[in-house]
Scaffold this active site. Structure first.
Site, PDB file in Angstrom:
ATOM      1  N   GLY A   1      55.459  44.451  42.171  1.00 38.60           N
ATOM      2  CA  GLY A   1      55.806  44.431  43.598  1.00 38.60           C
ATOM      3  C   GLY A   1      54.936  45.395  44.378  1.00 38.60           C
ATOM      4  O   GLY A   1      54.170  46.179  43.820  1.00 38.60           O
TER       5      GLY A   1
ATOM      6  N   LYS B   1      48.235  49.046  53.507  1.00 39.43           N
ATOM      7  CA  LYS B   1      48.139  49.461  52.099  1.00 39.43           C
ATOM      8  C   LYS B   1      47.960  50.972  52.054  1.00 39.43           C
ATOM      9  O   LYS B   1      47.047  51.503  52.681  1.00 39.43           O
ATOM     10  CB  LYS B   1      46.952  48.749  51.445  1.00 39.43           C
ATOM     11  CG  LYS B   1      46.811  48.992  49.958  1.00 39.43           C
ATOM     12  CD  LYS B   1      45.734  48.078  49.371  1.00 39.43           C
ATOM     13  CE  LYS B   1      45.483  48.406  47.906  1.00 39.43           C
ATOM     14  NZ  LYS B   1      44.406  47.561  47.341  1.00 39.43           N
TER      15      LYS B   1
ATOM     16  N   ASP C   1      53.374  57.416  44.387  1.00 36.60           N
ATOM     17  CA  ASP C   1      53.671  58.063  45.670  1.00 36.60           C
ATOM     18  C   ASP C   1      53.558  57.100  46.851  1.00 36.60           C
ATOM     19  O   ASP C   1      53.806  57.490  47.994  1.00 36.60           O
ATOM     20  CB  ASP C   1      52.755  59.278  45.884  1.00 36.60           C
ATOM     21  CG  ASP C   1      51.279  58.896  45.920  1.00 36.60           C
ATOM     22  OD1 ASP C   1      50.971  57.687  45.810  1.00 36.60           O
ATOM     23  OD2 ASP C   1      50.443  59.800  46.076  1.00 36.60           O
ATOM     24  N   GLY C   2      53.155  55.867  46.577  1.00 36.89           N
ATOM     25  CA  GLY C   2      53.053  54.887  47.655  1.00 36.89           C
ATOM     26  C   GLY C   2      51.854  55.071  48.552  1.00 36.89           C
ATOM     27  O   GLY C   2      51.704  54.357  49.549  1.00 36.89           O
TER      28      GLY C   2
ATOM     29  N   ARG D   1      45.053  45.395  55.659  1.00 33.52           N
ATOM     30  CA  ARG D   1      44.457  44.265  54.934  1.00 33.52           C
ATOM     31  C   ARG D   1      44.933  42.953  55.529  1.00 33.52           C
ATOM     32  O   ARG D   1      46.106  42.789  55.844  1.00 33.52           O
ATOM     33  CB  ARG D   1      44.858  44.364  53.456  1.00 33.52           C
ATOM     34  CG  ARG D   1      44.341  43.242  52.612  1.00 33.52           C
ATOM     35  CD  ARG D   1      44.310  43.619  51.160  1.00 33.52           C
ATOM     36  NE  ARG D   1      45.634  43.690  50.562  1.00 33.52           N
ATOM     37  CZ  ARG D   1      45.825  43.980  49.266  1.00 33.52           C
ATOM     38  NH1 ARG D   1      44.785  44.229  48.478  1.00 33.52           N
ATOM     39  NH2 ARG D   1      47.038  44.031  48.772  1.00 33.52           N
TER      40      ARG D   1
ATOM     41  N   ASP E   1      48.831  39.689  38.521  1.00 35.34           N
ATOM     42  CA  ASP E   1      49.341  40.148  39.817  1.00 35.34           C
ATOM     43  C   ASP E   1      48.195  40.373  40.800  1.00 35.34           C
ATOM     44  O   ASP E   1      48.440  40.607  41.992  1.00 35.34           O
ATOM     45  CB  ASP E   1      50.163  41.440  39.666  1.00 35.34           C
ATOM     46  CG  ASP E   1      49.419  42.523  38.917  1.00 35.34           C
ATOM     47  OD1 ASP E   1      49.015  42.279  37.764  1.00 35.34           O
ATOM     48  OD2 ASP E   1      49.218  43.615  39.471  1.00 35.34           O
ATOM     49  N   ASN E   2      46.971  40.319  40.330  1.00 37.25           N
ATOM     50  CA  ASN E   2      45.820  40.488  41.224  1.00 37.25           C
ATOM     51  C   ASN E   2      45.067  39.186  41.408  1.00 37.25           C
ATOM     52  O   ASN E   2      43.895  39.188  41.781  1.00 37.25           O
ATOM     53  CB  ASN E   2      44.878  41.557  40.671  1.00 37.25           C
ATOM     54  CG  ASN E   2      45.508  42.942  40.722  1.00 37.25           C
ATOM     55  OD1 ASN E   2      46.418  43.188  41.513  1.00 37.25           O
ATOM     56  ND2 ASN E   2      45.038  43.833  39.875  1.00 37.25           N
TER      57      ASN E   2
HETATM   58  P1  AMP Z   1      47.027  47.656  41.294  1.00 40.61           P
HETATM   59  O1  AMP Z   1      46.495  48.232  40.003  1.00 40.61           O
HETATM   60  O2  AMP Z   1      46.464  48.292  42.502  1.00 40.61           O
HETATM   61  O3  AMP Z   1      46.936  46.183  41.330  1.00 40.61           O
HETATM   62  O4  AMP Z   1      48.566  48.037  41.321  1.00 40.61           O
HETATM   63  C1  AMP Z   1      49.458  47.640  40.309  1.00 40.61           C
HETATM   64  C2  AMP Z   1      50.871  47.997  40.684  1.00 40.61           C
HETATM   65  O5  AMP Z   1      51.021  49.402  40.824  1.00 40.61           O
HETATM   66  C3  AMP Z   1      51.359  47.405  41.981  1.00 40.61           C
HETATM   67  O6  AMP Z   1      52.705  47.109  41.848  1.00 40.61           O
HETATM   68  C4  AMP Z   1      51.149  48.529  42.959  1.00 40.61           C
HETATM   69  O7  AMP Z   1      51.968  48.406  44.090  1.00 40.61           O
HETATM   70  C5  AMP Z   1      51.509  49.733  42.116  1.00 40.61           C
HETATM   71  N1  AMP Z   1      50.867  50.956  42.607  1.00 40.61           N
HETATM   72  C6  AMP Z   1      49.570  51.272  42.547  1.00 40.61           C
HETATM   73  N2  AMP Z   1      49.335  52.469  43.099  1.00 40.61           N
HETATM   74  C7  AMP Z   1      50.526  52.946  43.527  1.00 40.61           C
HETATM   75  C8  AMP Z   1      50.944  54.154  44.189  1.00 40.61           C
HETATM   76  N3  AMP Z   1      50.091  55.104  44.514  1.00 40.61           N
HETATM   77  N4  AMP Z   1      52.255  54.270  44.462  1.00 40.61           N
HETATM   78  C9  AMP Z   1      53.136  53.319  44.134  1.00 40.61           C
HETATM   79  N5  AMP Z   1      52.796  52.178  43.512  1.00 40.61           N
HETATM   80  C10 AMP Z   1      51.516  51.977  43.204  1.00 40.61           C
HETATM   81 MG    MG Z   2      47.390  44.791  42.570  1.00 41.03          MG
END
Ligand code: AMP
Ligand code: MG
Length: 473
Positions: free
Chosen positions: A88, A110, A122-123, A173, A245-246
């Site tokens: 998510g 984002k 940390d979002g 984005r 998921d990507n």
């Molecule tokens: P990604 O590797 O960018 O495709 O992210 C994979 C998952 O990790 C997704 O669910 C992102 O929302 C979550 N995610 C990545 N970085 C963060 C972050 N700094 N804080 C919270 N969730 C993250």
């Molecule tokens: Mg992703």
């Protein structure tokens, strides 16, 4: 200046279990880095509004514009082959959708703070990955490759803690949608057939209006991915994290984390520091895509009616990937060597050049670009082997009309090189965005390069080579 963005939020009208309502978390001191004026206009948004105080507040997540319905989307996925039942949007908020010149588009922040999907994160995002995604996604767009886009970037005035403290930033984005293979997996894993049907209907209406059912949707999504991956390959692009998921079902490139364009050509090149086994190497991408699509197909099975027949049909579609991909590959790489319609018999010529490039560490972009001008020879340390290839190539290309123009249109002069991106990021960390803006401008017209920007086409010196890229988290 009050914002006049007109939202129409179709995803937010889906049932509650598709997302979590979530406002962005405000930041301390937002400052505008960049607005993509052309894209704003395409979306029917006045760029001046985005640059205004209210606009920057929105882009930072400090103010929610009227008509927005902010939410974080639920999805799951296979990460490096391992199943994760709940991912998510952990650091993103979909503000809403706008309908512009090119159709319906998601407007997503984002790096906008924690959400129910953040798990331990940390979002937030830091400046580096935000600028990287801005540069690379806009470069991909200019190269004619389907992609999410970057509308704006703002700094937050807050620090985020990574291996070291970093400046925080938020990217806006734009995407045809943010629906992923992993979105389907989320509901399939929960055996929520009703949600799968609603999602399928939503995707068909939004992205594949000629699809009539789950089978034809699978067929069209697969075709889009086959074309997309061939385009990536044709510019030496390595996505780096092709997790399910990507992978956007719209067919857009999404999630620019540890992605990179190759400098010297090597088929097995990997940049991502987390891709230890080369799962997502350049040459693996056309193998990973059908693996991901097989996951997508299995999610759709419950909607396909009579089971064995459905499995057979879906399997046949998945198995058609290599042939379809090959067709796209030939079109892409054929054009790169000047052929209007490359056939099976031309594969040896294309592969021959790639083998030579690999054996001699030739620069991928510059070698192809030099073909049209007739000076590719200089890209090779030992040009005699190239001379042999060139003779047979000239023989073949003789039968074409205006191959130079075809090559010029297929072989960019400039791509976002890793060492330039890194240099732009470290400059920006010191408050200087000159190189970022310069790169951004040059990459907007990648097939022609101003002499003033000739340095941007240079491969890295040995000291400049960036061996690894890191996930944007
Ligand atoms: P990604 O590797 O960018 O495709 O992210 C994979 C998952 O990790 C997704 O669910 C992102 O929302 C979550 N995610 C990545 N970085 C963060 C972050 N700094 N804080 C919270 N969730 C993250
Ligand atoms: Mg992703």
């Amino acid at each position: 200046m009050p914002l006049t963005i007109e939202f129409d939020n179709s995803y937010a009208r889906l049932p509650d279990r598709f997302f979590a309502p979530q406002a962005p978390v405000p930041v301390a001191a937002p400052e505008l880095i960049v607005v993509n004026d052309a894209l704003a206009r395409e979306l029917g948004i006045d760029p001046a509004e985005l640059r205004s105080h209210e606009g920057v507040e929105m882009l930072a997540g400090n103010a929610i514009p009227e008509g927005a319905a902010p939410l974080s989307q639920a999805y799951a996925g296979h990460q490096f082959g391992g199943w994760v039942p709940q991912l998510g949007d952990g650091r993103a908020v979909l503000l809403g959708e706008v309908v512009g010149a090119e159709g319906r588009r998601d407007l997503q922040l984002k790096g906008s703070g924690r959400t129910p999907f953040s798990r331990g994160g940390d979002g937030r995002a830091w400046l580096g990955p935000v600028l990287r995604e801005y540069l690379v996604s806009e470069a991909m767009y200019a190269l004619g490759i389907p992609t999410t886009r970057a509308l704006a970037a703002v700094s937050t005035g807050e620090r985020v803690q990574r291996e070291q403290g970093r400046d925080g930033a938020v990217l806006t984005r734009i995407a045809a949608s943010h629906i992923r293979v992993g979105t389907f997996q989320y509901f399939a894993a929960r055996q929520d057939v009703e949600a799968l049907q609603l999602l399928t209907n939503h995707v068909i209406e939004r992205h594949y209006p000629t699809a009539t059912d789950a089978i034809s949707l699978l067929d069209q999504v697969l075709e889009a991915q086959a074309g997309l991956i061939a385009q990536w390959m044709s510019v030496g692009f390595i996505h780096g994290v092709m997790n399910t998921d990507n992978m956007a079902v719209s067919g857009e490139t999404i999630d620019y984390g540890p992605c990179a364009f190759m400098d010297t050509f090597h088929a097995e090149k990997v940049f991502s520091s987390i891709d230890q086994f080369g799962r997502y190497a350049w040459c693996q991408q056309p193998l990973v895509a059908p693996w991901n699509l097989a996951q997508f197909a299995s999610c759709l099975l419950p909607l396909m009616g009579e089971e064995t027949a459905a499995i057979e049909q879906a399997t046949a579609i998945i198995h058609s990937f290599p042939d379809r991909y090959q067709r796209h590959w030939r079109r892409q790489f054929g054009a790169k060597i000047g052929l209007v319609e490359a056939g099976l018999e031309d594969d040896a010529l294309i592969d021959g050049l790639l083998s030579l490039m690999q054996a001699q560490n030739a620069d991928f972009t510059n070698t192809f670009h030099a073909l049209a001008g007739g000076d590719a020879r200089q890209e090779f340390d030992d040009p005699t082997a190239f001379d042999v290839w060139e003779t047979s190539w000239r023989d073949r290309v003789q039968r074409e009309t205006n191959p130079e123009a075809r090559m010029q249109a297929a072989n960019p002069a400039v791509i976002p090189r890793n060492h330039q991106i890194e240099a732009a990021i470290s400059q920006a960390e010191g408050g200087d965005f000159t190189l970022f803006h310069r790169l951004n401008a040059a990459l907007a017209t990648p097939y022609e390069l101003d002499t003033a920007n000739a340095d941007l086409a240079l491969p890295p010196t040995p000291e400049q080579v960036v061996p690894n890229t890191f996930c944007g988290t």
